[in-house]
Design a protein around this motif. Structure first.
Motif, PDB file in Angstrom:
ATOM      1  N   LEU A 185       2.445   0.423  -3.100  1.00 49.41           N
ATOM      2  CA  LEU A 185       3.540   0.910  -3.940  1.00 49.41           C
ATOM      3  C   LEU A 185       3.036   1.295  -5.322  1.00 49.41           C
ATOM      4  O   LEU A 185       2.249   0.561  -5.930  1.00 49.41           O
ATOM      5  N   SER A 186       3.513   2.441  -5.805  1.00 51.88           N
ATOM      6  CA  SER A 186       3.232   2.816  -7.186  1.00 51.88           C
ATOM      7  C   SER A 186       4.243   2.134  -8.102  1.00 51.88           C
ATOM      8  O   SER A 186       5.238   1.563  -7.644  1.00 51.88           O
ATOM      9  N   PHE A 187       3.985   2.208  -9.412  1.00 56.93           N
ATOM     10  CA  PHE A 187       4.917   1.568 -10.350  1.00 56.93           C
ATOM     11  C   PHE A 187       6.304   2.214 -10.297  1.00 56.93           C
ATOM     12  O   PHE A 187       7.304   1.574 -10.617  1.00 56.93           O
ATOM     13  N   VAL A 188       6.384   3.489  -9.879  1.00 56.59           N
ATOM     14  CA  VAL A 188       7.679   4.167  -9.777  1.00 56.59           C
ATOM     15  C   VAL A 188       8.526   3.516  -8.676  1.00 56.59           C
ATOM     16  O   VAL A 188       9.725   3.244  -8.859  1.00 56.59           O
ATOM     17  N   TYR A 189       7.923   3.272  -7.526  1.00 51.15           N
ATOM     18  CA  TYR A 189       8.630   2.608  -6.428  1.00 51.15           C
ATOM     19  C   TYR A 189       9.058   1.202  -6.834  1.00 51.15           C
ATOM     20  O   TYR A 189      10.216   0.797  -6.619  1.00 51.15           O
ATOM     21  N   ILE A 190       8.105   0.469  -7.409  1.00 46.67           N
ATOM     22  CA  ILE A 190       8.410  -0.918  -7.772  1.00 46.67           C
ATOM     23  C   ILE A 190       9.546  -0.977  -8.789  1.00 46.67           C
ATOM     24  O   ILE A 190      10.477  -1.792  -8.661  1.00 46.67           O
ATOM     25  N   THR A 191       9.486  -0.113  -9.796  1.00 45.74           N
ATOM     26  CA  THR A 191      10.523  -0.111 -10.836  1.00 45.74           C
ATOM     27  C   THR A 191      11.891   0.214 -10.254  1.00 45.74           C
ATOM     28  O   THR A 191      12.901  -0.430 -10.577  1.00 45.74           O
ATOM     29  N   ASN A 192      11.954   1.230  -9.377  1.00 45.37           N
ATOM     30  CA  ASN A 192      13.242   1.595  -8.784  1.00 45.37           C
ATOM     31  C   ASN A 192      13.780   0.510  -7.858  1.00 45.37           C
ATOM     32  O   ASN A 192      14.989   0.228  -7.857  1.00 45.37           O
ATOM     33  N   TYR A 193      12.933  -0.084  -7.057  1.00 44.92           N
ATOM     34  CA  TYR A 193      13.399  -1.163  -6.189  1.00 44.92           C
ATOM     35  C   TYR A 193      13.928  -2.336  -7.005  1.00 44.92           C
ATOM     36  O   TYR A 193      14.974  -2.930  -6.666  1.00 44.92           O
ATOM     37  N   PHE A 194      13.233  -2.668  -8.095  1.00 46.16           N
ATOM     38  CA  PHE A 194      13.670  -3.791  -8.914  1.00 46.16           C
ATOM     39  C   PHE A 194      14.966  -3.477  -9.642  1.00 46.16           C
ATOM     40  O   PHE A 194      15.905  -4.297  -9.659  1.00 46.16           O
ATOM     41  N   GLN A 195      15.048  -2.295 -10.259  1.00 42.78           N
ATOM     42  CA  GLN A 195      16.235  -1.960 -11.034  1.00 42.78           C
ATOM     43  C   GLN A 195      17.472  -1.764 -10.146  1.00 42.78           C
ATOM     44  O   GLN A 195      18.601  -2.001 -10.596  1.00 42.78           O
ATOM     45  N   ASN A 196      17.282  -1.304  -8.903  1.00 43.75           N
ATOM     46  CA  ASN A 196      18.409  -1.158  -7.980  1.00 43.75           C
ATOM     47  C   ASN A 196      18.644  -2.411  -7.132  1.00 43.75           C
ATOM     48  O   ASN A 196      19.518  -2.402  -6.255  1.00 43.75           O
ATOM     49  N   GLN A 197      17.880  -3.436  -7.407  1.00 36.72           N
ATOM     50  CA  GLN A 197      18.044  -4.735  -6.752  1.00 36.72           C
ATOM     51  C   GLN A 197      18.047  -4.626  -5.226  1.00 36.72           C
ATOM     52  O   GLN A 197      18.904  -5.188  -4.526  1.00 36.72           O
ATOM     53  N   ILE A 198      17.114  -3.872  -4.718  1.00 34.10           N
ATOM     54  CA  ILE A 198      16.976  -3.736  -3.270  1.00 34.10           C
ATOM     55  C   ILE A 198      16.233  -4.961  -2.737  1.00 34.10           C
ATOM     56  O   ILE A 198      15.095  -5.221  -3.143  1.00 34.10           O
ATOM     57  N   PRO A 199      16.838  -5.684  -1.870  1.00 38.76           N
ATOM     58  CA  PRO A 199      16.181  -6.916  -1.372  1.00 38.76           C
ATOM     59  C   PRO A 199      14.992  -6.588  -0.493  1.00 38.76           C
ATOM     60  O   PRO A 199      14.931  -5.539   0.171  1.00 38.76           O
ATOM     61  N   LEU A 200      14.058  -7.467  -0.487  1.00 44.51           N
ATOM     62  CA  LEU A 200      12.881  -7.270   0.338  1.00 44.51           C
ATOM     63  C   LEU A 200      13.233  -7.288   1.829  1.00 44.51           C
ATOM     64  O   LEU A 200      12.545  -6.676   2.642  1.00 44.51           O
ATOM     65  N   THR A 201      14.335  -7.971   2.174  1.00 38.38           N
ATOM     66  CA  THR A 201      14.737  -8.005   3.590  1.00 38.38           C
ATOM     67  C   THR A 201      15.101  -6.605   4.090  1.00 38.38           C
ATOM     68  O   THR A 201      14.865  -6.281   5.263  1.00 38.38           O
ATOM     69  N   TYR A 202      15.674  -5.780   3.209  1.00 37.39           N
ATOM     70  CA  TYR A 202      16.017  -4.407   3.628  1.00 37.39           C
ATOM     71  C   TYR A 202      14.754  -3.592   3.824  1.00 37.39           C
ATOM     72  O   TYR A 202      14.643  -2.812   4.793  1.00 37.39           O
ATOM     73  N   LEU A 203      13.815  -3.760   2.952  1.00 32.62           N
ATOM     74  CA  LEU A 203      12.537  -3.062   3.110  1.00 32.62           C
ATOM     75  C   LEU A 203      11.844  -3.503   4.398  1.00 32.62           C
ATOM     76  O   LEU A 203      11.280  -2.672   5.131  1.00 32.62           O
ATOM     77  N   GLU A 204      11.913  -4.778   4.665  1.00 24.98           N
ATOM     78  CA  GLU A 204      11.273  -5.288   5.870  1.00 24.98           C
ATOM     79  C   GLU A 204      11.964  -4.787   7.141  1.00 24.98           C
ATOM     80  O   GLU A 204      11.291  -4.475   8.144  1.00 24.98           O
ATOM     81  N   SER A 205      13.301  -4.609   7.092  1.00 21.18           N
ATOM     82  CA  SER A 205      14.020  -4.079   8.261  1.00 21.18           C
ATOM     83  C   SER A 205      13.648  -2.624   8.514  1.00 21.18           C
ATOM     84  O   SER A 205      13.520  -2.196   9.678  1.00 21.18           O
ATOM     85  N   LEU A 206      13.483  -1.853   7.449  1.00 18.60           N
ATOM     86  CA  LEU A 206      13.056  -0.457   7.607  1.00 18.60           C
ATOM     87  C   LEU A 206      11.632  -0.394   8.158  1.00 18.60           C
ATOM     88  O   LEU A 206      11.330   0.452   9.021  1.00 18.60           O
ATOM     89  N   GLN A 207      10.821  -1.290   7.689  1.00 26.13           N
ATOM     90  CA  GLN A 207       9.425  -1.294   8.158  1.00 26.13           C
ATOM     91  C   GLN A 207       9.356  -1.722   9.626  1.00 26.13           C
ATOM     92  O   GLN A 207       8.603  -1.137  10.419  1.00 26.13           O
ATOM     93  N   ASP A 208      10.128  -2.725   9.987  1.00 24.39           N
ATOM     94  CA  ASP A 208      10.127  -3.186  11.373  1.00 24.39           C
ATOM     95  C   ASP A 208      10.683  -2.123  12.324  1.00 24.39           C
ATOM     96  O   ASP A 208      10.252  -2.024  13.484  1.00 24.39           O
ATOM     97  N   ALA A 209      11.614  -1.277  11.815  1.00 24.90           N
ATOM     98  CA  ALA A 209      12.201  -0.233  12.654  1.00 24.90           C
ATOM     99  C   ALA A 209      11.311   1.000  12.748  1.00 24.90           C
ATOM    100  O   ALA A 209      11.598   1.923  13.528  1.00 24.90           O
ATOM    101  N   GLY A 210      10.251   1.014  11.996  1.00 23.11           N
ATOM    102  CA  GLY A 210       9.319   2.148  12.061  1.00 23.11           C
ATOM    103  C   GLY A 210       9.752   3.361  11.280  1.00 23.11           C
ATOM    104  O   GLY A 210       9.218   4.464  11.513  1.00 23.11           O
ATOM    105  N   VAL A 211      10.682   3.212  10.357  1.00 22.82           N
ATOM    106  CA  VAL A 211      11.160   4.364   9.589  1.00 22.82           C
ATOM    107  C   VAL A 211      10.776   4.285   8.105  1.00 22.82           C
ATOM    108  O   VAL A 211      11.001   5.240   7.359  1.00 22.82           O
TER     109      VAL A 211
END
Length: 291
Positions: A185-211
């Motif tokens: 992840l670049s700092f742009v991704y990290i900053t947006n995920y943090f500021q939009n409060q996207i939980p890591l569980t959502y990222l993990e579900s997208l990763q597990d689904a292959g998308v």
């Protein structure tokens, strides 16, 4: 040329005979007569008078001085006023020069001071960085990242400063690292995920689904905020549509209920490539309305 020489001979002979006949001088000396006749009777006037050598010497000295002075001024790149001041003395700090013109008195000419160099237009000083809400200085922040092993490998010095200005805590970076996302992840991704409060569980579900690899941080943020199910994204991805669709298309298709089968139908009819998401939504609603 021959005729002219003949005339000379005849004239000389006649004069000799006439003088001899007229004088009848028995003591006449022919050689003396010839000598006197051969001498010029008058000196030819000189074309120019002999010139005064002292006058020529003075002129040469003046010319030598002028040439020397011109070469000296050229070598030192002096103007006429600077030369006068350096040779005869003067006030170098004066900025007033007077010149006398016939019939006009002595007008005063002011030489203005050189203007100040203006600042470059459109170039402003960079704004001061925002105050950080983190309970540490930026050097302490970098030290902690270095101690964690993040600095240099996963996060560059520039990215670390951007994360500090965005108030991204080290604890959030620890969570991304533990989930296996920080390295990619670049700092742009990290900053947006943090500021939009996207939980890591959502990222993990997208990763597990292959998308996850098919999506940008904008797509992830939009799908999470619009509550787009991961299953719908998986359906589009398996049919080959997800990688070509922006979050605007996906969101509108999901909210309008557009199915993958309808997209396949449009593609078979050769219409899919020429329609935007508004056209597709309208066609789907027309053909699937209750009326």
């Amino acid at each position: 040329m021959g005729k002219k020489e003949d005339n000379k001979t005849r004239s000389f002979t006649n004069d000799l005979d006439r003088n001899f006949d007229d004088d009848h001088d028995p003591d006449f000396d022919l050689d003396e007569y010839i000598r006197r006749q051969s001498q010029p009777t008058a000196q030819m006037p000189l074309q120019e008078e002999t010139k005064d050598p002292d006058r020529y010497l003075f002129k040469n000295a003046v010319l030598i001085f002028i040439v020397f002075a011109a070469a000296f001024l050229w070598f030192n790149s002096w103007s006429d006023t600077e030369s006068w001041a350096n040779v005869f003395g003067g006030d170098n700090q004066s900025t007033q020069v007077t010149a006398e013109a016939p019939g006009f008195g002595q007008p005063e000419i002011s030489i203005p001071e050189p203007p100040q160099v203006p600042s470059v237009p459109g170039v402003e000083a960079p704004p001061a960085p925002p105050a950080s809400s983190l309970d540490m200085t930026i050097t302490e922040y970098l030290s902690v990242l270095q101690d964690r092993g993040y600095l240099g490998d996963e996060i560059s010095g520039f990215s670390a400063r951007q994360l500090y200005d965005a108030n991204v805590p080290v604890s959030y970076l620890d969570e991304l690292q533990n989930a296996g996302f920080l390295e990619n992840l670049s700092f742009v991704y990290i900053t947006n995920y943090f500021q939009n409060q996207i939980p890591l569980t959502y990222l993990e579900s997208l990763q597990d689904a292959g998308v996850y690899e098919e999506l940008s941080f904008v797509d992830v943020t939009a799908f999470y905020n619009d509550n787009i199910p991961v299953e719908y994204l998986v359906t589009l991805n398996e049919a080959g549509y997800l990688e070509d669709l922006s979050f605007v298309y996906v969101t509108n298709f999901y909210n309008a209920g557009v199915t993958v089968e309808f997209l396949d139908q449009l593609k078979e009819q050769g219409l899919y490539e020429d329609l935007n998401f508004l056209d597709i939504v309208d066609l789907y609603q027309r053909e699937n309305s209750d009326g």
